[in-house]
Design an enzyme around this catalytic site. Structure first.
Site, PDB file in Angstrom:
ATOM      1  CD  GLU A 149      -2.901   1.211   2.319  1.00 28.93           C
ATOM      2  OE1 GLU A 149      -2.745   0.425   3.262  1.00 28.93           O
ATOM      3  OE2 GLU A 149      -3.814   2.029   2.265  1.00 28.93           O
ATOM      4  CG  HIS A 183      -6.168   0.602  12.503  1.00 27.85           C
ATOM      5  ND1 HIS A 183      -6.926   1.749  12.423  1.00 27.85           N
ATOM      6  CD2 HIS A 183      -5.596   0.451  11.286  1.00 27.85           C
ATOM      7  CE1 HIS A 183      -6.812   2.260  11.211  1.00 27.85           C
ATOM      8  NE2 HIS A 183      -6.010   1.489  10.492  1.00 27.85           N
ATOM      9  CD  GLU A 184      -2.890  -2.014  10.679  1.00 22.85           C
ATOM     10  OE1 GLU A 184      -3.367  -2.218   9.551  1.00 22.85           O
ATOM     11  OE2 GLU A 184      -2.541  -0.876  11.066  1.00 22.85           O
ATOM     12  CD  GLU A 235      -6.397   3.277   6.605  1.00 22.59           C
ATOM     13  OE1 GLU A 235      -6.561   3.121   7.831  1.00 22.59           O
ATOM     14  OE2 GLU A 235      -5.789   2.445   5.900  1.00 22.59           O
TER      15      GLU A 235
HETATM   16  N1  TRP Z   1      -3.133   0.855   5.712  1.00 24.40           N
HETATM   17  C1  TRP Z   1      -2.150   1.102   6.735  1.00 24.40           C
HETATM   18  C2  TRP Z   1      -2.944   1.371   7.996  1.00 24.40           C
HETATM   19  O1  TRP Z   1      -3.503   2.383   8.196  1.00 24.40           O
HETATM   20  C3  TRP Z   1      -1.278   2.282   6.434  1.00 24.40           C
HETATM   21  C4  TRP Z   1       0.059   1.999   5.860  1.00 24.40           C
HETATM   22  C5  TRP Z   1       0.944   1.086   6.268  1.00 24.40           C
HETATM   23  C6  TRP Z   1       0.685   2.707   4.797  1.00 24.40           C
HETATM   24  N2  TRP Z   1       2.085   1.197   5.523  1.00 24.40           N
HETATM   25  C7  TRP Z   1       1.948   2.161   4.640  1.00 24.40           C
HETATM   26  C8  TRP Z   1       0.309   3.743   3.982  1.00 24.40           C
HETATM   27  C9  TRP Z   1       2.842   2.650   3.668  1.00 24.40           C
HETATM   28  C10 TRP Z   1       1.172   4.228   3.027  1.00 24.40           C
HETATM   29  C11 TRP Z   1       2.437   3.679   2.875  1.00 24.40           C
HETATM   30  O2  TRP Z   1      -3.134   0.533   8.796  1.00 24.40           O
HETATM   31 ZN    ZN Z   2      -5.583   1.624   8.533  1.00 23.42          ZN
END
Ligand code: TRP
Ligand code: ZN
Length: 881
Positions: A128, A304-305, A327
Site C-alpha cells: 500500500e 485497527h489492522e 481508514e
Molecule cells: N493501511 C495502513 C494502515 O492504516 C497504512 C500503511 C501502512 C501505509 N504502511 C503504509 C500507507 C505505507 C502508506 C504507505 O493501517
Molecule cells: Zn488503517
C-alpha cells in the site's frame, strides 16, 4: 529518479479499469543479490469499460530488469510492447488472455521500503498504496481485485519461514539447499493487500474460536530476540476478534491469521490479507521495555489492522480518493474498541487532543484537503490526520446522529451490500441512509469541504420568562482551492448546569414534560437559536460535550465558569476541556504581559484535583497535563514560540512550587505494589505519580531528585523507569541526568525499541535537546539513516516536539531540518515528505520566523531530482499568497 514535473491525478478523471485480473500466479525466487519474480495474470476485458483501446497498460516502478513477456505462453518480441520506466504497454491484446511477466528486482538495495525489501536480514513487503508495481508490472489500482497464488522459494537455512497471504497449500525442498512454500488466498483482493515474508523467525501460536465455532490459528512471527515480547499483541488480537463479533457481527474468514514484526517500516502497520505486517515498535512489548502508552498504542493498532479485514479488505476502496472509506471507518472502530476495553473518557480526550493539536493545524495549512480529496500528486502524502482522524470523527458523527442501533443496521447493510467490492465513501453514507431512513445529503459536505468549522456561541437569559437562548453561528475558513463554503450538518451535544452545579432539564418548549438532562442539537444553518424554558436562573452551558464534532467552539467563558465546569460538569470530557481552556487562558495572559502573576484560581483548581482521591483518577491524570506547546501554538495567531514556551514553563514552575506538598503526597499515594498490570486504574496511577515527579524535578526539588533516582533504579517497568528518566532529563540535575542516560543505554543498547525511546527523550527535551545534542545523537552508533524509527525518534521528535529549539531565533533548526530532508529524499522519499511538515506552516508565523522557514523550504525545492513525494509538499507549501 524523476525528470519532469509530477502529474496531478483528479477524482473527476476516474474511469473503471479497461481490463480485469481474475487470477494472479506468482513465483518468487529470492537470492542475496536480487529476486526473480514470475508473474502470470489471467486477464480479460472489463465488460463495464467503454474503452475501445486495443492496448494494455500496466504500472511499474523501479523494476531493475524486465526479463521476458509472454502472451498465452508465447514469448513476445520486443516490438510487441513498450517498456518505459513506469509503464509497460502491450500494443494489442485479445479480450481474454494469460500474460506472463518475469522481472528481476533488488530488494537488498530498496531503501524506500516500498515493494519487496529487506529488514534485518529478512525479506518483507509493503504494497500500500502503490508498492506492488515495484515488484512486477501490474494494473496497480484497488478496484482490480484478483485471487492470488504465491510460491516463495529461498535458501532454507537463511529463510526457514516463507509466508504469504491465505493458506499454505504446498511445501517442499529444492536443489542447492533451497525450499519453497506455496500460499493460496481464496479471497479476491487488490494488489495493495499482497504480502510476502521470508526470514529466520520464531513462531508464537495461539488460537481463537469464532462465533460460529471455527478454530482460527493465530501466529506471530518475530526475530528470536523478540520471542518474549508477543503476549500483549496476541491478547490484544483475541480481544479485537471477539469485539468485532460482538459489536459489528463480523467473523474472521480465513483459517490462519498471521502477524509479523519488522524493524524497518515506513508507517505503523499494514493490514495485508491474513498476514499483517507491523513496525516492531507497534507490536512488541514487555513490561520492562514498553511504556503504558506503548501498550495501549499496540492494542489499538493490532485492533485497527485486524478490523481492516472487513473495513478495508472484504470491502475495499474503489480508488485512493476513497482512502478514508477504510481508514476513517477503521479508526472509528479501533477508537470504540479502545474506549470499551479502557477508559472511554480518557480515550476521547486523547483523540480530541490529537485532532485539535495536529489535524486542525493540517486543516489550517497549505496541505489542507477534504476527507475525500479531489486531487493528489503522490497518494502517500494523503495518509493524513484528516483522512484518518477527521475521517473517524465523521463516521462517529453518523453514529451520534443515528444512534447505536441504526448505525449497526447501516454497517450490516454496508458489509452485506458491498462484500467483495471496491466502493466509495458515498456508498458508505448511502448504506447508512438506506438502513436508517435519515437524509444525510447535507452531512456529505463533511467529506467534500476541507477546513475546520468554527462555531461562535452567544447566549442570553430572559429573567422574566425564564428562557435561556443559545445562538450558534457556524462558518468554515477558506482553504487551498476552496472558498465560500456551505454550512455543514453538525451534531452539537450540550447540557446546562445550575449555579449549584446541578444538571438542568433541557425543555425546548414551555410544557416539555420529559426533558432530558443532555441533548444533541443538530446545526444545519449558518445560524441557529435554541430556547430552553422553565429556568429560574441563568445556567452555565456545557458545550460540545464529548467533543461531539471536530469543530472549534468560541464562547466567552469566564475563568469562574471554567473553574466551575472543571469540578461540576457531569460530562468528563468537558471537565477536562474546561481545565484546558482555563490553563490556556492563564498561559496566554502571561505570554502577552510577562509581568502578570499566575492566576491563584488555577493553582486552587489543581490543588483540589490533587487532593480529592474520590475523583476518577484516570481523568485527573489527564487534567493535570498542561496544554502542550504545540496546542498553544496552534491556537495562536503569529505565535511567539519562545514566549509561549517561557509562559508555560512559568506556570509549571509556579504550580510545582505552590503544590509541592500535594505533589509529594500524590506521588506516594499512587505508588503501586503488586504485579505490573495495564488496567486503566494502574495506568492512571502511574501517570499521576510520574506527572507529580516531573513537576517536582522541574523546579529541582531535592526530595524529588531522590525519588527520581530510586524510581529509576528500582522500577520493574518501563513506564516508571522512563518517567524517572524523563523527569531527570528535564531537570537541572546534570550529573544525575548523564548518569541515568548512560546507565539506561548500557542496559538496553541491544533493544532497538528501547534505544528509540532513549533517543526521543533526549531530542524532545527543551532542556538538553538543542541542535548540538541532535547532531550528537545522529552520530551515535545506534543511529541509522536507513531506519525510519530512528529518524523519527531523533529528527522527527526534535522538529515536532522540541519546539523552542526547532524555532530557535537564528533559524538553525529550520536549516537543519531542510538539510536532513534533502539528504533523506534520495533514500526514503515517504519519510522525507513527512519530515517536511513542520516547515509547511511558515505562513502562520511572524515574518522573523516565517521567512526563515520559507527559505528552508526553498532550499529543498531547489534540490535536483526531488522525489514526487517531497515535490508535492514543498511546492504546495510555497504556492500562492
Ligand atoms: N493501511 C495502513 C494502515 O492504516 C497504512 C500503511 C501502512 C501505509 N504502511 C503504509 C500507507 C505505507 C502508506 C504507505 O493501517
Ligand atoms: Zn488503517
Amino acid at each position: 529518479m524523476r525528470t519532469s514535473q509530477p502529474q496531478t491525478i483528479f477524482l473527476k478523471d476516474y474511469r473503471v479499469p479497461a481490463f480485469l485480473v481474475d487470477h494472479v500466479d506468482l513465483r518468487f525466487e529470492l537470492f542475496e543479490d536480487g529476486a526473480r519474480v514470475h508473474c502470470t495474470l489471467a486477464m480479460r476485458r472489463n465488460p463495464d469499460s467503454d474503452s475501445s483501446d486495443k492496448s494494455l497498460e500496466l504500472d511499474g516502478d523501479s523494476l531493475t530488469t524486465l526479463e521476458s513477456v509472454s502472451l498465452d505462453g508465447n514469448p513476445l518480441e520486443g516490438s510487441a510492447y513498450e517498456d518505459r520506466d513506469d509503464k509497460l504497454t502491450l500494443h494489442e491484446v485479445p479480450d481474454q488472455f494469460n500474460l506472463g511477466i518475469v522481472t528481476w528486482i533488488e530488494p537488498q538495495n530498496n531503501t524506500r521500503l516500498e515493494g519487496l525489501y529487506k529488514s534485518s536480514g529478512m525479506f518483507c513487503t509493503q504494497c500500500e498504496a502503490e508498492g506492488f508495481r515495484c515488484i512486477t508490472y501490474f494494473p496497480d489500482r484497488p478496484d482490480v481485485m484478483a485471487r492470488f497464488r504465491t510460491r516463495v522459494e529461498a535458501d532454507k537455512t537463511r529463510y526457514p519461514i516463507l509466508l504469504s497471504n491465505g493458506n499454505d497449500v504446498e511445501k517442499g525442498d529444492l536443489a542447492d539447499g533451497r525450499h519453497f512454500v506455496t500460499w493460496e488466498d481464496p479471497f479476491p483482493k487488490p494488489c495493495y493487500l499482497f504480502a510476502l515474508v521470508a526470514g529466520d523467525l520464531v513462531e508464537k501460536r495461539d488460537s481463537f474460536k469464532t462465533m460460529s465455532a471455527r478454530d482460527i490459528d493465530l501466529r506471530m512471527y518475530v526475530e528470536p530476540r523478540n520471542a518474549e515480547k508477543c503476549d500483549h499483541a496476541m491478547d490484544s488480537l483475541k480481544r479485537a476478534m471477539r469485539w468485532d463479533e460482538e459489536v459489528y457481527g463480523r467473523e474472521y474468514d480465513l483459517d490462519i491469521f498471521m502477524i509479523v514484526a519488522v524493524d524497518d517500516f515506513n508507517m505503523g502497520a499494514m493490514e495485508n490479507k491474513g498476514l499483517n505486517i507491523f513496525n516492531s515498535s507497534c507490536v512488541l512489548a514487555s513490561q520492562e521495555t514498553a511504556t503504558d502508552m506503548a501498550f495501549q498504542r499496540i492494542e489499538s493498532i493490532v485492533a485497527h489492522e485486524y478490523f481492516h479485514n472487513w473495513s478495508g479488505n472484504r470491502v475495499t476502496c474503489r480508488d485512493w480518493f476513497q482512502l478514508s472509506l477504510k481508514e476513517g471507518f477503521t479508526v472509528f472502530r479501533d477508537s470504540c474498541f479502545s474506549a470499551d476495553v479502557g477508559s472511554p473518557t480518557v480515550k476521547r480526550i486523547e483523540d480530541a487532543t490529537m485532532l485539535r493539536t495536529a489535524q486542525f493545524a493540517e486543516d489550517a495549512g497549505p496541505m489542507a484537503h477534504p476527507v475525500r480529496p479531489e486531487s493528489y500528486m503522490e497518494i502517500t502524502n494523503f495518509y493524513t490526520l484528516t483522512i484518518y482522524e477527521k475521517g473517524s470523527e465523521v463516521v462517529g458523527m453518523i453514529h451520534t446522529l443515528l444512534g447505536a442501533d441504526l448505525f449497526r443496521k447501516g454497517s450490516d447493510l454496508y458489509f452485506e451490500r458491498h462484500d467483495g467490492q471496491a466502493v466509495t465513501t458515498d456508498d458508505f453514507v448511502r448504506a447508512m441512509e438506506d438502513a436508517s431512513g435519515r437524509d444525510l445529503s447535507q452531512f456529505r459536505l463533511w467529506y467534500e469541504q476541507s477546513g475546520t468549522p468554527e462555531l461562535t456561541v452567544r447566549d442570553e437569559f430572559d429573567d422574566a420568562a425564564g428562557i435561556y437562548r443559545l445562538t450558534i453561528d457556524q462558518s468554515i475558513p477558506d482553504t487551498p482551492g476552496q472558498t465560500n463554503k456551505k454550512p455543514q450538518h453538525i451534531p452539537f451535544a450540550i447540557g446546562l448546569l445550575s449555579a449549584d452545579g446541578q444538571p438542568l432539564p433541557l425543555k425546548l418548549t414551555a410544557d416539555d414534560a420529559e426533558a432530558p438532562m443532555d441533548c444533541v442539537l443538530e446545526l444545519t444553518d449558518a445560524s441557529h437559536t435554541f430556547e430552553f424554558h422553565g429556568l429560574s436562573e441563568r445556567p452555565v452551558p456545557s458545550l460540545l460535550r464529548g467533543f461531539s464534532a471536530p469543530v472549534r467552539v468560541f464562547y466567552p467563558w469566564t475563568r469562574e465558569q471554567l473553574t466551575f465546569l472543571m469540578s461540576h460538569d457531569p460530562d468528563g470530557f468537558n471537565r477536562w476541556d474546561a481545565g484546558q481552556r482555563l490553563a490556556v487562558d492563564v498561559i496566554n495572559s502571561l505570554v502577552s504581559s510577562t509581568g502578570e502573576n499566575v492566576d491563584a484560581g488555577l493553582v486552587e483548581a489543581y490543588r483540589s484535583l490533587l487532593a480529592d482521591s474520590s475523583l476518577d483518577q484516570a481523568l485527573v491524570a489527564k487534567m493535570l497535563q498542561l496544554p502542550s506547546e504545540a496546542y498553544l501554538i496552534e491556537l495562536a495567531d503569529q505565535p511567539n514560540v519562545p514566549a509561549i514556551h517561557r509562559a508555560r514553563e512559568r506556570v509549571l514552575e509556579h504550580l510545582a512550587r505552590s503544590l509541592r506538598d500535594e505533589l509529594l503526597a500524590c506521588y506516594h499515594r499512587n505508588t503501586l505494589s503488586g504485579p505490573y498490570e495495564v488496567t486503566p486504574e494502574a495506568v492512571a496511577r502511574r501517570s499521576l505519580r510520574n506527572t507529580a515527579l516531573a513537576w517536582l524535578l522541574h523546579v529541582d526539588d531535592e526530595e524529588g531528585r531522590t525519588l527520581a533516582i530510586s524510581q529509576f533504579n528500582e522500577s520493574d517497568n518501563m513506564t516508571d523507569r522512563m518517567g524517572a528518566l524523563r523527569a531527570l532529563v528535564n531537570s537541572g540535575y546534570e550529573k544525575e541526568q548523564e548518569q541515568a542516560l548512560a546507565d539506561f543505554y548500557r542496559q538496553w543498547k541491544d533493544d532497538p525499541q528501547v534505544v528509540e525511546q532513549w533517543f526521543a527523550v533526549q531530542s524532545g527535551s527543551s532542556r538538553t535537546g538543542g541542535l548540538r545534542k541532535i547532531h550528537e545523537l545522529m552520530e551515535h552508533s545506534a543511529f541509522d539513516w536507513k531506519n525510519p524509527n530512528k529518524i523519527r525518534s531523533v529528527i522527527g521528535v526534535f522538529a515536532g516536539q522540541n519546539l523552542p529549539a526547532f524555532h530557535a531565533e537564528d533559524g538553525a533548526g529550520y536549516q537543519f531540518l531542510a538539510e536532513q530532508v534533502r539528504k533523506l529524499d534520495d533514500s526514503n522519499p515517504q519519510i522525507a515528505a513527512r519530515l517536511v511538515s513542520p516547515l509547511t506552516r511558515w505562513r502562520k508565523f511572524a515574518p522573523v520566523h516565517g521567512d526563515q522557514m520559507k527559505s528552508a523550504l526553498e532550499t529543498i525545492r531547489d534540490k535536483s531530482g526531488l522525489s514526487r513525494d517531497v515535490y508535492e509538499v514543498v511546492h504546495k507549501s510555497l504556492a500562492g499568497q
